[in-house]
Design a protein around this motif. Structure first.
Motif, mmCIF file in Angstrom:
data_model
loop_
_atom_site.group_PDB
_atom_site.id
_atom_site.type_symbol
_atom_site.label_atom_id
_atom_site.label_comp_id
_atom_site.label_asym_id
_atom_site.label_seq_id
_atom_site.Cartn_x
_atom_site.Cartn_y
_atom_site.Cartn_z
ATOM 1 N N LEU A 53 -0.111 24.645 -0.914
ATOM 2 C CA LEU A 53 -0.352 23.296 -1.428
ATOM 3 C C LEU A 53 -1.320 23.226 -2.608
ATOM 4 C CD1 LEU A 53 -0.502 21.467 1.991
ATOM 5 C CD2 LEU A 53 1.329 21.381 0.295
ATOM 6 N N TRP A 54 -2.138 24.240 -2.777
ATOM 7 C CA TRP A 54 -3.091 24.261 -3.883
ATOM 8 C C TRP A 54 -2.957 25.586 -4.624
ATOM 9 C CZ3 TRP A 54 -4.301 22.029 0.833
ATOM 10 C CH2 TRP A 54 -4.542 20.641 0.785
ATOM 11 N N LEU A 143 5.040 17.382 -5.862
ATOM 12 C CA LEU A 143 3.584 17.544 -5.833
ATOM 13 C C LEU A 143 3.117 18.218 -7.112
ATOM 14 C CD1 LEU A 143 2.776 18.891 -2.252
ATOM 15 C CD2 LEU A 143 2.468 16.584 -3.110
ATOM 16 N N ARG A 144 2.048 17.685 -7.678
ATOM 17 C CA ARG A 144 1.443 18.343 -8.833
ATOM 18 C C ARG A 144 0.578 19.496 -8.343
ATOM 19 N NH1 ARG A 144 -2.030 14.187 -11.370
ATOM 20 N NH2 ARG A 144 -1.930 13.295 -9.317
ATOM 21 N N ASP A 145 0.476 20.517 -9.143
ATOM 22 C CA ASP A 145 -0.406 21.656 -8.866
ATOM 23 C C ASP A 145 -0.123 22.315 -7.522
ATOM 24 O OD1 ASP A 145 -1.720 21.113 -11.286
ATOM 25 O OD2 ASP A 145 -3.065 19.687 -10.291
ATOM 26 N N GLU A 150 6.479 23.496 -4.182
ATOM 27 C CA GLU A 150 7.643 23.107 -4.983
ATOM 28 C C GLU A 150 8.734 24.181 -4.931
ATOM 29 O OE1 GLU A 150 8.506 20.222 -6.501
ATOM 30 O OE2 GLU A 150 6.718 19.382 -5.575
ATOM 31 N N GLU A 151 8.339 25.438 -4.975
ATOM 32 C CA GLU A 151 9.328 26.528 -4.883
ATOM 33 C C GLU A 151 9.994 26.521 -3.510
ATOM 34 O OE1 GLU A 151 9.599 31.394 -5.010
ATOM 35 O OE2 GLU A 151 7.839 30.420 -5.849
ATOM 36 N N TRP A 152 9.195 26.354 -2.453
ATOM 37 C CA TRP A 152 9.756 26.279 -1.095
ATOM 38 C C TRP A 152 10.727 25.107 -0.997
ATOM 39 C CZ3 TRP A 152 8.837 22.250 2.459
ATOM 40 C CH2 TRP A 152 9.426 22.449 3.713
ATOM 41 N N ALA A 153 10.333 23.933 -1.503
ATOM 42 C CA ALA A 153 11.193 22.741 -1.431
ATOM 43 C C ALA A 153 12.486 22.962 -2.218
ATOM 44 C CB ALA A 153 10.451 21.506 -1.939
ATOM 45 N N ASN A 155 14.013 25.812 -2.776
ATOM 46 C CA ASN A 155 14.844 26.724 -1.979
ATOM 47 C C ASN A 155 15.501 25.992 -0.814
ATOM 48 O OD1 ASN A 155 14.235 28.907 -3.624
ATOM 49 N ND2 ASN A 155 12.546 29.598 -2.348
ATOM 50 N N GLN A 156 14.748 25.096 -0.181
ATOM 51 C CA GLN A 156 15.306 24.319 0.930
ATOM 52 C C GLN A 156 16.407 23.385 0.427
ATOM 53 O OE1 GLN A 156 14.492 24.806 4.249
ATOM 54 N NE2 GLN A 156 13.480 26.523 3.272
ATOM 55 N N ARG A 157 16.186 22.747 -0.723
ATOM 56 C CA ARG A 157 17.210 21.857 -1.297
ATOM 57 C C ARG A 157 18.510 22.613 -1.517
ATOM 58 N NH1 ARG A 157 13.015 20.229 -4.849
ATOM 59 N NH2 ARG A 157 12.060 18.469 -3.797
ATOM 60 N N GLU A 158 18.380 23.783 -2.112
ATOM 61 C CA GLU A 158 19.571 24.589 -2.400
ATOM 62 C C GLU A 158 20.260 25.012 -1.104
ATOM 63 O OE1 GLU A 158 20.746 28.810 -4.507
ATOM 64 O OE2 GLU A 158 18.967 27.754 -5.208
ATOM 65 N N ARG A 159 19.475 25.451 -0.137
ATOM 66 C CA ARG A 159 20.034 25.905 1.138
ATOM 67 C C ARG A 159 20.770 24.774 1.852
ATOM 68 N NH1 ARG A 159 18.321 26.497 6.454
ATOM 69 N NH2 ARG A 159 16.326 25.489 6.069
#
Length: 181
Positions: A53-54, A143-145, A150-153, A155-159
């Motif tokens: 998250l940070w 989310l900023r920063d 964002e990368e996890w989200a 990947n989840q979107r694509e999956r």
């Protein structure tokens, strides 16, 4: 499954407690809870969550921000198992989550018979799974920063998108084979 706590991740983020919208204090808190809800019964290291998250902060700053964020989870504290090194959704907590239900139903339906036709149970599970897919995973939630989140989200979107497309293809194939237009 209990309907006490419901989390909708497909088509946006909505958290409900006993049928009422539940708002956590910050977007980071919402992201943290969404991430934990996608990993039920899996204790996750605090350092991992802080880095997720940070991402742009030093480990020390990220951990400080994480400790502050924990206080913002008061509304859902009863559903969390918090210890010195990990955080998790409690083992005994039954959370209804559209993405979790989608995954379970989709897994059932992926066991397609050799004929390519779906059994009544597979058809029902796949139809219900497709009905839960109201849109992209965490659609419109950014989310900023927080490059890790964002990368996890992404990947989840694509999956989930691929799974929904495959589920729809299986349904179309089934209905065409049965001449059920």
């Amino acid at each position: 499954m209990s309907d006490n706590l419901r989390i909708f991740l497909l088509g946006g983020l909505t958290i409900e407690l006993e049928g009422n919208p539940l708002h956590l204090t910050t977007r980071k808190n919402e992201a943290l809870f969404a991430y934990l809800a996608c990993h039920p019964n899996q204790p996750i290291q605090r350092e991992t969550l802080a880095t997720l998250l940070w991402s742009e902060k030093s480990q020390k700053e990220a951990m400080g921000n994480f400790r502050t964020a924990l206080s913002g989870l008061r509304n859902v504290a009863a559903f969390l198992e918090i210890d010195r090194s990990t955080l998790a959704i409690k083992d005994t907590t039954e959370i209804w989550g559209d993405s979790l239900i989608f995954e379970r139903m989709e897994q059932i339906a992926l066991r397609v018979s050799p004929s390519g036709l779906l059994t009544d149970g597979e058809l029902k599970a796949l139809t219900e799974a497709v009905g839960l897919y109201r849109g992209e995973f965490l659609e419109g939630f950014n989310l900023r920063d927080a490059d890790g989140f964002e990368e996890w989200a992404r990947n989840q979107r694509e999956r989930f998108h691929i799974a929904a497309t495959q589920a729809l293809q299986r349904l179309v194939t089934h209905y065409l084979a049965n001449e059920d237009y």
